[in-house]
Design a protein around this motif. Structure first.
Motif, PDB file in Angstrom:
ATOM      1  N   ALA A  13       0.855  -1.195   0.000  1.00 45.68           N
ATOM      2  CA  ALA A  13       0.000   0.000   0.000  1.00 45.68           C
ATOM      3  C   ALA A  13       0.885   1.236   0.000  1.00 45.68           C
ATOM      4  O   ALA A  13       2.108   1.153   0.133  1.00 45.68           O
ATOM      5  N   GLY A  14       0.269   2.415  -0.111  1.00 44.93           N
ATOM      6  CA  GLY A  14       1.029   3.661  -0.142  1.00 44.93           C
ATOM      7  C   GLY A  14       1.935   3.703  -1.356  1.00 44.93           C
ATOM      8  O   GLY A  14       1.504   3.456  -2.486  1.00 44.93           O
ATOM      9  N   ASP A  15       3.198   3.997  -1.141  1.00 42.79           N
ATOM     10  CA  ASP A  15       4.184   4.019  -2.234  1.00 42.79           C
ATOM     11  C   ASP A  15       4.739   2.633  -2.554  1.00 42.79           C
ATOM     12  O   ASP A  15       5.482   2.473  -3.532  1.00 42.79           O
ATOM     13  N   GLN A  16       4.406   1.646  -1.751  1.00 43.67           N
ATOM     14  CA  GLN A  16       5.008   0.328  -1.923  1.00 43.67           C
ATOM     15  C   GLN A  16       4.721  -0.313  -3.285  1.00 43.67           C
ATOM     16  O   GLN A  16       5.653  -0.794  -3.941  1.00 43.67           O
ATOM     17  N   PRO A  17       3.453  -0.356  -3.758  1.00 40.30           N
ATOM     18  CA  PRO A  17       3.192  -1.026  -5.040  1.00 40.30           C
ATOM     19  C   PRO A  17       4.021  -0.458  -6.188  1.00 40.30           C
ATOM     20  O   PRO A  17       4.586  -1.214  -6.986  1.00 40.30           O
ATOM     21  N   GLU A  18       4.107   0.876  -6.274  1.00 40.05           N
ATOM     22  CA  GLU A  18       4.862   1.492  -7.364  1.00 40.05           C
ATOM     23  C   GLU A  18       6.355   1.229  -7.211  1.00 40.05           C
ATOM     24  O   GLU A  18       7.064   0.967  -8.194  1.00 40.05           O
ATOM     25  N   GLY A  41       9.568   3.757   8.397  1.00 42.94           N
ATOM     26  CA  GLY A  41       8.177   3.396   8.635  1.00 42.94           C
ATOM     27  C   GLY A  41       7.354   3.212   7.386  1.00 42.94           C
ATOM     28  O   GLY A  41       6.149   2.955   7.469  1.00 42.94           O
ATOM     29  N   THR A  42       7.973   3.327   6.203  1.00 38.55           N
ATOM     30  CA  THR A  42       7.215   3.154   4.961  1.00 38.55           C
ATOM     31  C   THR A  42       7.173   1.697   4.516  1.00 38.55           C
ATOM     32  O   THR A  42       6.601   1.380   3.478  1.00 38.55           O
ATOM     33  N   GLY A  43       7.806   0.811   5.259  1.00 34.10           N
ATOM     34  CA  GLY A  43       7.762  -0.615   4.921  1.00 34.10           C
ATOM     35  C   GLY A  43       8.806  -1.016   3.898  1.00 34.10           C
ATOM     36  O   GLY A  43       8.507  -1.780   2.969  1.00 34.10           O
ATOM     37  N   LYS A  44      10.036  -0.537   4.074  1.00 31.16           N
ATOM     38  CA  LYS A  44      11.112  -0.896   3.137  1.00 31.16           C
ATOM     39  C   LYS A  44      11.342  -2.408   3.136  1.00 31.16           C
ATOM     40  O   LYS A  44      11.571  -3.006   2.086  1.00 31.16           O
ATOM     41  N   THR A  45      11.280  -3.022   4.317  1.00 32.90           N
ATOM     42  CA  THR A  45      11.520  -4.470   4.400  1.00 32.90           C
ATOM     43  C   THR A  45      10.461  -5.237   3.627  1.00 32.90           C
ATOM     44  O   THR A  45      10.765  -6.221   2.941  1.00 32.90           O
ATOM     45  N   PHE A  46       9.212  -4.797   3.704  1.00 38.61           N
ATOM     46  CA  PHE A  46       8.119  -5.442   2.974  1.00 38.61           C
ATOM     47  C   PHE A  46       8.338  -5.304   1.466  1.00 38.61           C
ATOM     48  O   PHE A  46       8.116  -6.244   0.702  1.00 38.61           O
ATOM     49  N   THR A  47       8.808  -4.137   1.043  1.00 35.15           N
ATOM     50  CA  THR A  47       9.119  -3.923  -0.376  1.00 35.15           C
ATOM     51  C   THR A  47      10.258  -4.841  -0.811  1.00 35.15           C
ATOM     52  O   THR A  47      10.214  -5.466  -1.882  1.00 35.15           O
TER      53      THR A  47
END
Length: 659
Positions: A13-18, A41-47
């Motif tokens: 979600a957020g900027d992650q999909p792009e 906190g933007t989820g770099k690990t998930f990306t």
């Protein structure tokens, strides 16, 4: 190759999909280096996890410190439970390399305390790379230091299949060659024992042991067993035992290795004697010949890594083998917190060379010892196939390597906004910190305090304890596993505050922390640079009530840069939240089974009685001796309840078995 499968209750979600789309597309289109600028906190690990899944390549994730590496290991274990996730960091809790100080004529022997748990995890990591392709290894900078040749590691194993012919003496000889020690009394990690036609092996990289039962010269049965009780856990049709040490030398190569060492020794002795260095020549000859005798007899000697060039057959100056050599050529390398990790890689080679040059000049080591070293920076670069640099504050190097193209990930899926920043006077900062921490505790929210020195971290921690604040400190002298336990205890509420130095700066994922206090923020330098302040501010960016206090008497350029960048990111996130009617919410993250839990579980397996054991089980004197040792350990830990429990168990077993 087995597919990488992500297990998560969330979708990007957020900027992650792009970000995931851009990174995946660019790599598939032939781009070799990319940079992900991901705000805290933007989820770099998930990306990163999604990029790994999309590319389906064995992956090395490099981190600049053990604490962050342990956290990444925990997270990727949760994301990829069906795949092989390994952990490879320095196994020293304490390390003093051998060194010589000419001005004082002082030789310092190598002194080290090896953490056996981390050694097991290192060996497990390389073993996974031998057996599978769906592998993710989280490593510290130690991965660029020399270890044994992967070709030797691959060749040096024992593969045992049920009903196949295996001579008992041949099997025992092969285990000795793999650096396993014979121990007929106690089965410990890295040992084996033989009783008649039964051979039990405790692999150096595993949590369970293996029992091989022979019938004549044939394998009758293969079992996995509990190393403490000997209880059979599972029958196997085949098993493979890998070496107990990364530096292993095939027996058929020992003669060649000794010949190469002998040749270099003679040449070096001529040089030293021609220079009039007779004492140095005598010292070098005595030390080297002692090592050669050990190599000839047992295939190993203390400091065997100093002969790595001869063992591997490399030429002078040629780079050593390291963890990266154990990966296939198409591997993906992710450099986490690259603004810190890349400079560390730069620095490793030169510091190591300076120390060893002195040892060589004064006859403590052969010149070939200098080829046991970390990789040069350009050697490391040359080994990368695909590289992803990840940081909230990437440096010019990463941006340049990526062709000046940076993939940004600023918007947080949770709607969380960068922390509000307050500036308070540095005078009276400790008293103000105590007041703020005391206000946080009743709200079940945690605090981090960053100091400039280890001494101040310890002193402040003691002062907070005197003020009845649940507190702990963390710095480089706290061992790896204890650091992870402290941070998890902070999340659980065992502590209200943790005080630290630079270890609290990058990558620590602590959503319960809503307040960060930065002492002496106006002291310009490495720990208070613009980059460092941005990273420190980000430690509480995973909490909706985030606040950062900078204690300063003047506004420095670094403070100004950090505040401006934080405000820029706040504005982007607030605009996104307004457009999508998002209400910020604190990240809820499970304290999953990580490094400390895994090691604790392994220690419980090998140190404490198995709950399922009954008095009717076969009881040996060795078993009772082990229980008595466990009881003593419990007393040393002041765990008297456990000691009493083990004492009662001993009495029960003695009574039932008439021992």
């Amino acid at each position: 190759m087995a597919a990488f499968k992500i297990h998560s209750g969330y979708e990007p979600a957020g900027d992650q999909p792009e970000a995931i789309r851009q990174l995946t597309r660019n790599f598939r289109n032939g781009k070799n280096c990319q940079t992900l600028l991901g705000a805290t906190g933007t989820g770099k690990t998930f990306t990163m996890a999604h990029v790994i899944r999309n590319l389906e390549r064995p992956t090395l994730i490099m981190s600049h410190n053990k604490t962050l590496a342990a956290q990444l290991y925990s997270e990727f274990k949760l994301y990829f439970p069906e795949n092989a996730v390994g952990y490879f960091v320095s196994y020293y809790d304490y390390y003093q390399p051998e060194a010589y100080v000419p001005s004082r004529d002082l030789f310092i022997e190598k002194d080290a305390s090896i953490n056996q748990d981390i050694d097991r995890l290192r060996l497990a990591a390389t073993t996974r790379l031998m057996e599978r392709e769906d592998v993710i290894i989280i490593a510290s900078i130690s991965c660029i230091y020399g270890i044994g040749q992967p070709e030797d590691y691959k060749k040096m194993y024992v593969h045992i299949v049920r009903d196949e012919e295996v001579g008992r003496d041949e099997l025992l000889g092969k285990l000795v060659e793999l650096q396993y020690m014979r121990s007929d009394s106690e089965l410990r990690r890295g040992t084996f024992r033989a009783r008649g036609d039964v051979v039990e092996i405790y692999p150096a990289y595993d949590e369970i042991a293996c029992r091989i039962e022979l019938f004549g010269d044939f394998v009758d049965q293969i079992s996995l067993i509990d190393p403490l009780t000997g209880r059979r856990l599972e029958l196997q049709e085949e098993t493979t035992i890998y070496p107990a040490n990364h530096f292993v030398t095939p027996a058929d190569r020992i003669e060649k290795v000794l010949a190469r060492i002998e040749k270099e020794l003679k040449e070096r002795l001529v040089v030293l004697r021609n220079q009039g260095k007779l004492a140095e020549a005598q010292r070098l000859e005595a030390r080297t010949r002692y090592d050669m005798e050990l190599l000839e007899e047992v295939g190993f000697c203390p400091g065997v890594e100093n002969y790595a060039r001869h063992i591997s057959g490399r030429k002078a100056g040629e780079r050593p083998a390291c963890l990266l050599d154990y990966f296939p050529d198409n591997f993906l390398c992710i450099v986490d917190e690259s603004h810190q990790t890349v400079p560390q890689i730069h620095a490793m080679y030169h510091g190591d060379r300076s120390r060893k040059q002195t040892l060589v000049d004064y006859g403590f080591r052969l010149p070939s010892a200098m080829d046991n070293r970390p990789l040069r920076f350009e050697e490391w670069e040359a080994m990368l196939n695909k590289a992803l640099f990840v940081s909230a504050t990437p440096s010019e190097y990463e941006i340049e390597k990526s062709g000046d193209e940076v993939v940004e990930q600023i918007i947080r899926p949770t709607g969380l906004v960068d922390p509000q920043i307050e500036i308070s006077p540095a005078s009276g900062q400790v008293q103000d910190a105590v007041k703020r921490i005391s206000e946080q505790a009743p709200k079940e929210e945690r605090t981090l305090v960053t100091t400039l020195t280890k001494r101040l971290a310890e002193d402040l921690s003691r002062y907070l304890l005197e003020e009845d604040i649940k507190c702990a400190y963390i710095h480089s002298e706290v061992d790896t596993i204890e650091r992870v336990e402290i941070l998890n205890d902070l999340r659980r509420g065992v502590y209200d505050v943790v005080v630290g130095v630079n270890l609290l700066r990058e990558g620590l994922d602590l959503p319960e922390v809503s307040l960060v206090l930065i002492l002496d923020a106006d002291r310009e330098g490495f720990l208070r640079s613009g980059t460092s302040l941005i990273q420190t501010i980000g430690r509480c960016a995973r909490n909706a009530n985030a606040t950062v206090v900078l204690y300063a008497d003047e506004m420095t350029d670094s403070m100004r840069k950090a505040i401006e960048e934080t405000e820029r990111r706040r504005a982007i996130q607030i605009q996104h939240n307004t457009e999508h009617n998002i209400i910020p919410r604190t990240i809820e993250k499970e304290i999953g089974e990580g490094l400390d839990d895994e090691i604790a579980a392994w220690q419980r397996r090998v140190e404490t009685p198995v709950a399922a054991e009954t008095a009717s089980d076969y009881v040996t004197a060795d078993r009772l001796e082990q229980l008595e040792a466990d009881m003593g350990k419990a007393v040393e830990r002041l765990d008297f309840e456990k000691a009493a429990e083990i004492r009662d168990r001993i009495k029960e077993l003695k009574k039932s078995s008439d021992i």
